[in-house]
Design a protein around this motif. Structure first.
Motif, PDB file in Angstrom:
ATOM      1  N   GLY A   3      34.949  43.102   2.668  1.00  0.00           N
ATOM      2  CA  GLY A   3      35.279  41.661   2.934  1.00  0.00           C
ATOM      3  C   GLY A   3      33.969  40.945   3.123  1.00  0.00           C
ATOM      4  N   ILE A   4      34.097  39.644   2.984  1.00  0.00           N
ATOM      5  CA  ILE A   4      32.909  38.812   2.778  1.00  0.00           C
ATOM      6  C   ILE A   4      33.149  37.647   3.925  1.00  0.00           C
ATOM      7  CG2 ILE A   4      31.375  37.192   1.600  1.00  0.00           C
ATOM      8  CD1 ILE A   4      32.399  38.813  -0.934  1.00  0.00           C
ATOM      9  N   ALA A   5      32.199  37.266   4.762  1.00  0.00           N
ATOM     10  CA  ALA A   5      31.984  36.063   5.563  1.00  0.00           C
ATOM     11  C   ALA A   5      30.948  35.139   5.225  1.00  0.00           C
ATOM     12  CB  ALA A   5      32.172  36.468   7.106  1.00  0.00           C
ATOM     13  N   ILE A   6      31.193  33.763   4.832  1.00  0.00           N
ATOM     14  CA  ILE A   6      30.182  32.880   4.430  1.00  0.00           C
ATOM     15  C   ILE A   6      29.953  32.024   5.495  1.00  0.00           C
ATOM     16  CG2 ILE A   6      29.483  31.306   2.850  1.00  0.00           C
ATOM     17  CD1 ILE A   6      31.151  32.654   0.725  1.00  0.00           C
ATOM     18  N   LEU A   7      28.691  31.735   6.169  1.00  0.00           N
ATOM     19  CA  LEU A   7      28.768  30.997   7.254  1.00  0.00           C
ATOM     20  C   LEU A   7      27.503  29.934   6.974  1.00  0.00           C
ATOM     21  CD1 LEU A   7      29.412  34.019   8.544  1.00  0.00           C
ATOM     22  CD2 LEU A   7      29.351  32.506  10.785  1.00  0.00           C
ATOM     23  N   SER A   8      27.487  28.664   7.395  1.00  0.00           N
ATOM     24  CA  SER A   8      26.413  27.776   7.136  1.00  0.00           C
ATOM     25  C   SER A   8      26.033  27.533   8.367  1.00  0.00           C
ATOM     26  CB  SER A   8      26.866  26.633   6.452  1.00  0.00           C
ATOM     27  OG  SER A   8      27.734  25.868   7.104  1.00  0.00           O
ATOM     28  N   PHE A   9      24.672  26.996   8.619  1.00  0.00           N
ATOM     29  CA  PHE A   9      23.987  26.413   9.713  1.00  0.00           C
ATOM     30  C   PHE A   9      23.040  25.236   9.630  1.00  0.00           C
ATOM     31  CE2 PHE A   9      24.252  30.920   9.583  1.00  0.00           C
ATOM     32  CZ  PHE A   9      25.004  31.462  10.900  1.00  0.00           C
ATOM     33  N   ASP A  10      23.451  24.249  10.357  1.00  0.00           N
ATOM     34  CA  ASP A  10      22.686  22.955  10.189  1.00  0.00           C
ATOM     35  C   ASP A  10      21.235  22.948  10.799  1.00  0.00           C
ATOM     36  OD1 ASP A  10      22.219  20.387   9.532  1.00  0.00           O
ATOM     37  OD2 ASP A  10      23.262  19.501  11.375  1.00  0.00           O
ATOM     38  N   THR A  11      20.304  23.730  10.189  1.00  0.00           N
ATOM     39  CA  THR A  11      19.098  24.062  10.374  1.00  0.00           C
ATOM     40  C   THR A  11      18.095  24.125   8.973  1.00  0.00           C
ATOM     41  OG1 THR A  11      17.353  24.895  11.913  1.00  0.00           O
ATOM     42  CG2 THR A  11      19.009  26.219  11.014  1.00  0.00           C
ATOM     43  N   ASP A  12      16.947  23.917   9.278  1.00  0.00           N
ATOM     44  CA  ASP A  12      16.010  24.329   8.224  1.00  0.00           C
ATOM     45  C   ASP A  12      15.060  25.639   8.421  1.00  0.00           C
ATOM     46  OD1 ASP A  12      16.606  22.194   6.466  1.00  0.00           O
ATOM     47  OD2 ASP A  12      15.395  20.858   7.622  1.00  0.00           O
ATOM     48  N   HIS A  13      15.459  26.097   9.686  1.00  0.00           N
ATOM     49  CA  HIS A  13      14.737  27.302  10.259  1.00  0.00           C
ATOM     50  C   HIS A  13      15.615  28.283  10.548  1.00  0.00           C
ATOM     51  CE1 HIS A  13      11.064  24.528   9.798  1.00  0.00           C
ATOM     52  NE2 HIS A  13      11.722  23.801  10.425  1.00  0.00           N
ATOM     53  N   TRP A  14      15.529  29.445   9.956  1.00  0.00           N
ATOM     54  CA  TRP A  14      16.239  30.700  10.324  1.00  0.00           C
ATOM     55  C   TRP A  14      16.249  30.946  11.946  1.00  0.00           C
ATOM     56  CZ3 TRP A  14      20.387  32.136   7.615  1.00  0.00           C
ATOM     57  CH2 TRP A  14      20.267  31.856   6.355  1.00  0.00           C
ATOM     58  N   LYS A  15      14.993  30.840  12.411  1.00  0.00           N
ATOM     59  CA  LYS A  15      14.698  31.318  13.861  1.00  0.00           C
ATOM     60  C   LYS A  15      15.600  30.425  14.872  1.00  0.00           C
ATOM     61  CE  LYS A  15      10.343  29.007  14.119  1.00  0.00           C
ATOM     62  NZ  LYS A  15       8.948  28.963  14.330  1.00  0.00           N
ATOM     63  N   GLU A  16      16.005  29.049  14.310  1.00  0.00           N
ATOM     64  CA  GLU A  16      16.671  28.227  15.114  1.00  0.00           C
ATOM     65  C   GLU A  16      18.236  28.134  15.027  1.00  0.00           C
ATOM     66  OE1 GLU A  16      14.866  24.475  14.181  1.00  0.00           O
ATOM     67  OE2 GLU A  16      12.775  24.904  14.952  1.00  0.00           O
ATOM     68  N   ILE A  17      18.614  28.965  13.969  1.00  0.00           N
ATOM     69  CA  ILE A  17      20.173  28.856  13.857  1.00  0.00           C
ATOM     70  C   ILE A  17      20.778  29.282  15.461  1.00  0.00           C
ATOM     71  CG2 ILE A  17      20.206  29.907  11.559  1.00  0.00           C
ATOM     72  CD1 ILE A  17      21.275  32.520  12.364  1.00  0.00           C
ATOM     73  N   GLU A  18      21.983  28.624  15.517  1.00  0.00           N
ATOM     74  CA  GLU A  18      22.951  28.569  16.351  1.00  0.00           C
ATOM     75  C   GLU A  18      24.127  28.716  16.026  1.00  0.00           C
ATOM     76  OE1 GLU A  18      22.014  25.480  19.333  1.00  0.00           O
ATOM     77  OE2 GLU A  18      20.013  26.193  19.720  1.00  0.00           O
ATOM     78  N   ARG A  19      25.261  28.585  16.636  1.00  0.00           N
ATOM     79  CA  ARG A  19      26.707  28.401  16.171  1.00  0.00           C
ATOM     80  C   ARG A  19      26.890  27.495  14.869  1.00  0.00           C
ATOM     81  NH1 ARG A  19      30.809  30.874  18.713  1.00  0.00           N
ATOM     82  NH2 ARG A  19      32.840  30.679  17.664  1.00  0.00           N
ATOM     83  N   GLY A  20      27.091  28.033  14.003  1.00  0.00           N
ATOM     84  CA  GLY A  20      27.379  27.139  12.559  1.00  0.00           C
ATOM     85  C   GLY A  20      29.038  27.060  12.266  1.00  0.00           C
ATOM     86  N   GLU A  21      29.162  27.003  10.920  1.00  0.00           N
ATOM     87  CA  GLU A  21      30.557  26.947  10.351  1.00  0.00           C
ATOM     88  C   GLU A  21      30.843  27.959   9.523  1.00  0.00           C
ATOM     89  OE1 GLU A  21      32.825  23.535   7.492  1.00  0.00           O
ATOM     90  OE2 GLU A  21      30.793  23.256   8.163  1.00  0.00           O
ATOM     91  N   THR A  22      32.121  28.206   9.833  1.00  0.00           N
ATOM     92  CA  THR A  22      32.518  29.321   8.826  1.00  0.00           C
ATOM     93  C   THR A  22      33.227  28.711   7.572  1.00  0.00           C
ATOM     94  OG1 THR A  22      33.257  30.711  10.771  1.00  0.00           O
ATOM     95  CG2 THR A  22      34.383  31.135   8.597  1.00  0.00           C
ATOM     96  N   LEU A  23      32.555  29.072   6.582  1.00  0.00           N
ATOM     97  CA  LEU A  23      32.888  28.446   5.199  1.00  0.00           C
ATOM     98  C   LEU A  23      33.969  28.918   4.520  1.00  0.00           C
ATOM     99  CD1 LEU A  23      29.411  27.235   3.850  1.00  0.00           C
ATOM    100  CD2 LEU A  23      30.863  25.858   4.919  1.00  0.00           C
ATOM    101  N   SER A  24      33.936  30.474   4.414  1.00  0.00           N
ATOM    102  CA  SER A  24      34.852  31.125   3.795  1.00  0.00           C
ATOM    103  C   SER A  24      35.110  32.705   4.401  1.00  0.00           C
ATOM    104  CB  SER A  24      34.590  30.994   2.177  1.00  0.00           C
ATOM    105  OG  SER A  24      35.485  31.901   1.621  1.00  0.00           O
ATOM    106  N   ILE A  25      36.230  32.976   4.474  1.00  0.00           N
ATOM    107  CA  ILE A  25      36.366  34.575   4.697  1.00  0.00           C
ATOM    108  C   ILE A  25      37.002  35.165   3.442  1.00  0.00           C
ATOM    109  CG2 ILE A  25      37.639  36.365   6.126  1.00  0.00           C
ATOM    110  CD1 ILE A  25      35.505  34.695   7.571  1.00  0.00           C
ATOM    111  N   ILE A  26      36.402  36.320   2.785  1.00  0.00           N
ATOM    112  CA  ILE A  26      37.211  36.847   1.564  1.00  0.00           C
ATOM    113  C   ILE A  26      37.620  38.289   2.120  1.00  0.00           C
ATOM    114  CG2 ILE A  26      36.840  37.423  -0.731  1.00  0.00           C
ATOM    115  CD1 ILE A  26      34.699  35.321  -0.693  1.00  0.00           C
ATOM    116  N   LYS A  27      38.861  38.426   1.904  1.00  0.00           N
ATOM    117  CA  LYS A  27      39.592  39.846   2.226  1.00  0.00           C
ATOM    118  C   LYS A  27      40.097  40.141   0.814  1.00  0.00           C
ATOM    119  CE  LYS A  27      40.945  38.651   6.904  1.00  0.00           C
ATOM    120  NZ  LYS A  27      41.715  38.337   8.001  1.00  0.00           N
ATOM    121  N   PRO A  28      39.332  41.440   0.367  1.00  0.00           N
ATOM    122  CA  PRO A  28      39.845  41.901  -0.958  1.00  0.00           C
ATOM    123  C   PRO A  28      41.391  42.150  -1.073  1.00  0.00           C
ATOM    124  CG  PRO A  28      38.659  43.486   0.429  1.00  0.00           C
ATOM    125  CD  PRO A  28      38.676  42.315   0.957  1.00  0.00           C
TER     126      PRO A  28
END
Length: 160
Positions: free
Chosen positions: A132-157
């Motif tokens: 399975g795959i989960a795709i998430l996005s985060f509204d930041t330019d810096h990985w160290k600053e990621i906080e709760r983001g948006e789930t873009l897609s969940i893929i279940k085979p």
């Protein structure tokens, strides 16, 4: 904007009498991984900048199967600390990613992946299945600053 793709390893074998790190894949796991990866590769405008895998055999083989569904032939980097079942350890690794990476794909394990998707995304997921795959996005330019983001897609085979 940063994106993380969590690709859980394929269904693995338990009957081989080897350590957890050395467990191999079941045939059904191979088939499901190919389906999930083919679906992922068909997403328009998806560009994956970096590929990382746990050192576990099942995760490395899942990554090698997945990359075959993509036109480019990226290097798959083994990150020792992706062999974790802990959300907190996984979050530490994600926050260490280089900021030149916009989208990273990680091949690894539950419970870490399901918990990461639930804590860091905005959609509840009971369980990220094998392959399975989960795709998430985060509204930041810096990985160290990621906080709760948006789930873009969940893929279940099983649903492909």
């Amino acid at each position: 904007m940063k994106k993380i793709i969590l690709f859980r390893h394929a269904k693995s074998r338990w009957d081989m009498g080897v350590s957890d790190l050395k467990r191999d894949l079941e045939e059904i796991g191979i088939d499901r991984t190919e389906k999930s990866a083919a679906y992922l590769s068909s997403i328009p405008d998806l560009k994956i900048d970096a590929w990382f895998t746990s050192p576990a055999v099942r995760a490395k083989k899942t990554a090698k199967l997945a990359v075959q569904q993509f036109k480019e032939n990226p290097e798959i980097q083994v990150l020792e600390n992706l062999y974790t079942f802990s959300f907190f350890d996984l979050l530490k690794e994600v926050k260490k990613l280089d900021d030149s990476i916009q989208t990273a794909i990680l091949f690894g394990h539950n419970e870490a992946f399901t918990e990461f998707a639930n804590r860091m995304g905005n959609e509840y997921l009971y369980n990220l299945p094998t392959s399975g795959i989960a795709i998430l996005s985060f509204d930041t330019d810096h990985w160290k600053e990621i906080e709760r983001g948006e789930t873009l897609s969940i893929i279940k085979p099983k649903k492909l």
